[in-house]
Structure formats: C-alpha cells, structure tokens
Design a protein around this motif. Sequence first.
Motif, PDB file in Angstrom:
ATOM      1  N   ILE A  24      29.468  70.117  45.995  1.00 60.45           N
ATOM      2  CA  ILE A  24      29.863  68.772  45.547  1.00 60.45           C
ATOM      3  C   ILE A  24      31.101  68.848  44.665  1.00 60.45           C
ATOM      4  N   VAL A  25      31.136  69.783  43.734  1.00 57.46           N
ATOM      5  CA  VAL A  25      32.312  69.939  42.868  1.00 57.46           C
ATOM      6  C   VAL A  25      33.540  70.296  43.702  1.00 57.46           C
ATOM      7  N   PHE A  26      33.380  71.175  44.675  1.00 59.88           N
ATOM      8  CA  PHE A  26      34.499  71.554  45.547  1.00 59.88           C
ATOM      9  C   PHE A  26      35.011  70.354  46.342  1.00 59.88           C
ATOM     10  N   LEU A  27      34.105  69.563  46.908  1.00 61.52           N
ATOM     11  CA  LEU A  27      34.526  68.392  47.689  1.00 61.52           C
ATOM     12  C   LEU A  27      35.243  67.357  46.826  1.00 61.52           C
ATOM     13  N   LEU A  28      34.726  67.111  45.628  1.00 63.75           N
ATOM     14  CA  LEU A  28      35.381  66.154  44.733  1.00 63.75           C
ATOM     15  C   LEU A  28      36.782  66.627  44.346  1.00 63.75           C
ATOM     16  N   SER A  29      36.906  67.893  44.015  1.00 66.45           N
ATOM     17  CA  SER A  29      38.229  68.402  43.650  1.00 66.45           C
ATOM     18  C   SER A  29      39.182  68.377  44.839  1.00 66.45           C
ATOM     19  N   MET A  31      39.129  66.193  47.311  1.00 64.36           N
ATOM     20  CA  MET A  31      39.532  64.795  47.528  1.00 64.36           C
ATOM     21  C   MET A  31      40.554  64.347  46.494  1.00 64.36           C
ATOM     22  N   ILE A  32      40.381  64.766  45.253  1.00 66.01           N
ATOM     23  CA  ILE A  32      41.337  64.389  44.202  1.00 66.01           C
ATOM     24  C   ILE A  32      42.704  65.003  44.481  1.00 66.01           C
ATOM     25  N   ILE A  33      42.736  66.278  44.822  1.00 61.47           N
ATOM     26  CA  ILE A  33      44.017  66.934  45.124  1.00 61.47           C
ATOM     27  C   ILE A  33      44.669  66.303  46.351  1.00 61.47           C
ATOM     28  N   ASN A  34      43.870  65.966  47.350  1.00 59.36           N
ATOM     29  CA  ASN A  34      44.405  65.323  48.550  1.00 59.36           C
ATOM     30  C   ASN A  34      45.029  63.972  48.221  1.00 59.36           C
ATOM     31  N   SER A  35      44.382  63.185  47.395  1.00 50.37           N
ATOM     32  CA  SER A  35      44.928  61.871  47.054  1.00 50.37           C
ATOM     33  C   SER A  35      46.200  62.009  46.216  1.00 50.37           C
ATOM     34  N   ILE A  36      46.256  63.016  45.352  1.00 46.91           N
ATOM     35  CA  ILE A  36      47.474  63.239  44.559  1.00 46.91           C
ATOM     36  C   ILE A  36      48.638  63.584  45.475  1.00 46.91           C
TER      37      ILE A  36
END
Length: 111
Positions: A24-29, A31-36
């Motif tokens: 879950i932590v990996f997926l959230l990070s 997604m955040i990097i992808n959106s940036i």
Amino acid sequence: MVILRKVKSATLIETLIATVLIVIVFLLSAMIINSIFFNTFHQKKDIVVNRLDELEYNCINKSIILPYQEEYENWTIQIDKKKNVKELKIIAINKTTGKEIERDLYLLANE
C-alpha cells in the motif's frame, strides 16, 4: 549434543499484514510521483515563454505587424494593441490544457 532452542518467529498473519502495508505504501508513493511528473510535463511552458520573449523583442524593434497571431507548438499566441498606442497585450493559450499566459508590454515614448 547440541540442544536446539525454539526460535520465536512471526506468524503467517503478521507477515501477510506487513506485506500488504508495504504494498500500500509503495502504491501510494508511485501514484504521487506519477502525478507530480504528469503535472510537470503538462505545465511545462519554458518553450512558449522563450517564444514570448522573442516576440516582445520583435515588438520593441517593430519587426512584426500588429495585431499579430501565430500557432506555436500547442499554443495560440496573440499580440494586440490596447487603447493606449504604447501598450501591448500578449496572450498565449494552450490548446490542450487551456492554460493561459498573459503579459503586458509597455513601449517607451521614443519607440
């Protein structure tokens, strides 16, 4: 003879919960990097800002005829005179994102 000691270990449930939390932590990070990166890519306006600087220089040196309009990359660039003859408005609008860059250019009296 060596006596084997009982080693404490994690249960299967604890291991599964830890694995799920790491995923879950990996997926959230991710997604955040992808959106940036996605936002940085779509808001990149360095190319058009350089073109606007070039057009401002051309306006100051009177090498383009006003009103002026051009298509540059994904941008529509317009230069119009305001009510005051010595005042120009430069507008660049991105066709895909709708982002708008607006500048005012004030010409000196001796120009």
